[in-house]
Design an enzyme around this catalytic site. Structure first.
Site, short mmCIF file in Angstrom:
data_model
loop_
_atom_site.label_atom_id
_atom_site.label_comp_id
_atom_site.label_asym_id
_atom_site.label_seq_id
_atom_site.Cartn_x
_atom_site.Cartn_y
_atom_site.Cartn_z
N HIS A 106 -31.27 -31.85 -0.11
CA HIS A 106 -30.52 -31.67 1.12
C HIS A 106 -30.23 -33.01 1.77
O HIS A 106 -30.97 -33.96 1.63
CB HIS A 106 -31.19 -30.73 2.12
CG HIS A 106 -32.53 -31.12 2.68
ND1 HIS A 106 -33.63 -31.43 1.91
CD2 HIS A 106 -32.97 -31.20 3.96
CE1 HIS A 106 -34.66 -31.69 2.69
NE2 HIS A 106 -34.29 -31.57 3.95
N HIS A 159 -41.32 -34.51 11.96
CA HIS A 159 -39.92 -34.89 12.19
C HIS A 159 -39.78 -35.41 13.62
O HIS A 159 -39.14 -34.78 14.46
CB HIS A 159 -38.99 -33.70 11.99
CG HIS A 159 -39.05 -33.08 10.62
ND1 HIS A 159 -40.09 -32.28 10.20
CD2 HIS A 159 -38.19 -33.14 9.58
CE1 HIS A 159 -39.86 -31.87 8.96
NE2 HIS A 159 -38.72 -32.37 8.56
C1 DHB Z 1 -33.00 -28.65 7.69
C2 DHB Z 1 -33.86 -28.99 6.65
C3 DHB Z 1 -34.98 -29.78 6.90
O1 DHB Z 1 -35.86 -30.17 5.93
C4 DHB Z 1 -35.25 -30.21 8.19
O2 DHB Z 1 -36.37 -30.92 8.41
C5 DHB Z 1 -34.37 -29.91 9.22
C6 DHB Z 1 -33.25 -29.13 8.96
C7 DHB Z 1 -31.81 -27.79 7.45
O3 DHB Z 1 -31.46 -27.49 6.30
O4 DHB Z 1 -31.21 -27.34 8.44
FE FE Z 2 -37.36 -31.72 6.78
#
Ligand code: DHB
Ligand code: FE
Length: 282
Positions: A193, A59
């Site tokens: 998400h 990330h």
């Molecule tokens: C969240 C989920 C993720 O996959 C990520 O890389 C960063 C944050 C989250 O739900 O806060």
């Molecule tokens: Fe993630």
């Protein structure tokens, strides 16, 4: 001969790592999440794999918009936990398996998958949170780990079909390595998400359940799902799930579902987890 005996898929929500690192895992919000992994921790402790091939996404920790490899294979002897803005997680250094990793690089590249070979890379929550969920909080990780970072952050990510076929090529690479090693492959990220924009907070349990079902019984059909479908149904970050198809391609066509867990919410994300064993291989 090295052998892939099982595949594991799991979400990588960073707050899960923070909950462990700050001793909050037994609080009411977090306890149900960790309960879902109790069986998994027992299962992998009994299985005692030598190596985990850990398919994950960075990330913007090791890479950035300056350099965006689609598939980056970690061939180093060690990978340090990345500093994601508040210091590195207090987890052990990740030890690699350079011999197997270089063998994989050779086999995959000669099989026409254009891997990027990485000899220096810090690993962020995408890799360390799945390790924590499966192995708890040891003083040293009990397995060697080969990181395989996949770009799912900057458009265009690889297709599900490409990921599935890469999994098949990984299996061939592992099986042509001439050391007796028990290997487990992890596919990580997801499930539904979305972290930004008007649909931030989106969760789609129906989509996730169907994804888990099809991952077991219809991986080829699932590998044809277009990116836009992930975005529409599972949110912009739901596209992380293409990485699960790399794991799925690397195990048998017919697998045994050993464990499944689904929980909403953990931070902004639906936590999904499944363990698939090759029949008779473990
Ligand atoms: C969240 C989920 C993720 O996959 C990520 O890389 C960063 C944050 C989250 O739900 O806060
Ligand atoms: Fe993630």
């Amino acid at each position: 001969m090295a052998k892939i005996v099982a595949g594991v898929a799991t979400s990588h929500v960073p707050a899960i790592g923070a909950a462990l690192d700050t001793q909050r895992s037994s609080e009411p919000y977090w306890a149900p999440v960790f309960k879902g992994y109790e069986r998994s921790k027992k299962w992998i402790a009994e299985l005692k794999p030598d190596v985990v091939i850990l398919v994950y996404n960075d990330h913007a920790s090791a890479f950035s918009l300056e350099l965006i490899p689609t598939f980056a294979l970690g061939c180093a002897a060690e990978f340090e936990p990345a500093d994601e803005g508040w210091g590195p997680r207090p987890v052990p250094t990740v030890l690699g398996h350079p011999e197997l990793a270089w063998h994989m690089a050779q086999s995959l590249i000669l099989d026409e998958f254009d891997m990027t070979i990485v000899n220096d890379m810090d690993v962020d929550h995408g890799l360390t949170v799945p390790l924590s969920l499966m192995f708890g909080q040891p003083t040293a990780w009990p397995v060697k780990v080969i990181p395989l970072a996949v770009n799912v952050v900057q458009y265009p990510p690889p297709t599900g079909n490409r990921c599935y076929n890469l999994g098949k090529a990984i299996r061939k690479a592992v099986e042509s390595f001439d050391q007796d090693l028990k290997v487990v492959i992890f596919g990580t990220g997801g499930m539904s998400h979305q972290l930004q924009g008007p649909r931030a907070g989106l969760i789609n349990k129906d989509f996730d359940t169907r994804f888990l079902d099809r991952l077991v019984t219809d991986p080829v059909g699932l590998s044809r799902l277009p990116h836009v479908e992930y975005l529409r149904e599972a949110g912009s970050e739901g596209v992380e799930m293409v990485m699960w198809l790399i794991m799925r391609g690397a195990v048998d066509n017919q697998v045994q579902e050993v464990h499944r867990f689904y929980h909403v919410p953990a931070s902004n994300t639906a936590v999904g987890h499944i363990i698939l064993e090759n029949k008779g291989a473990a």
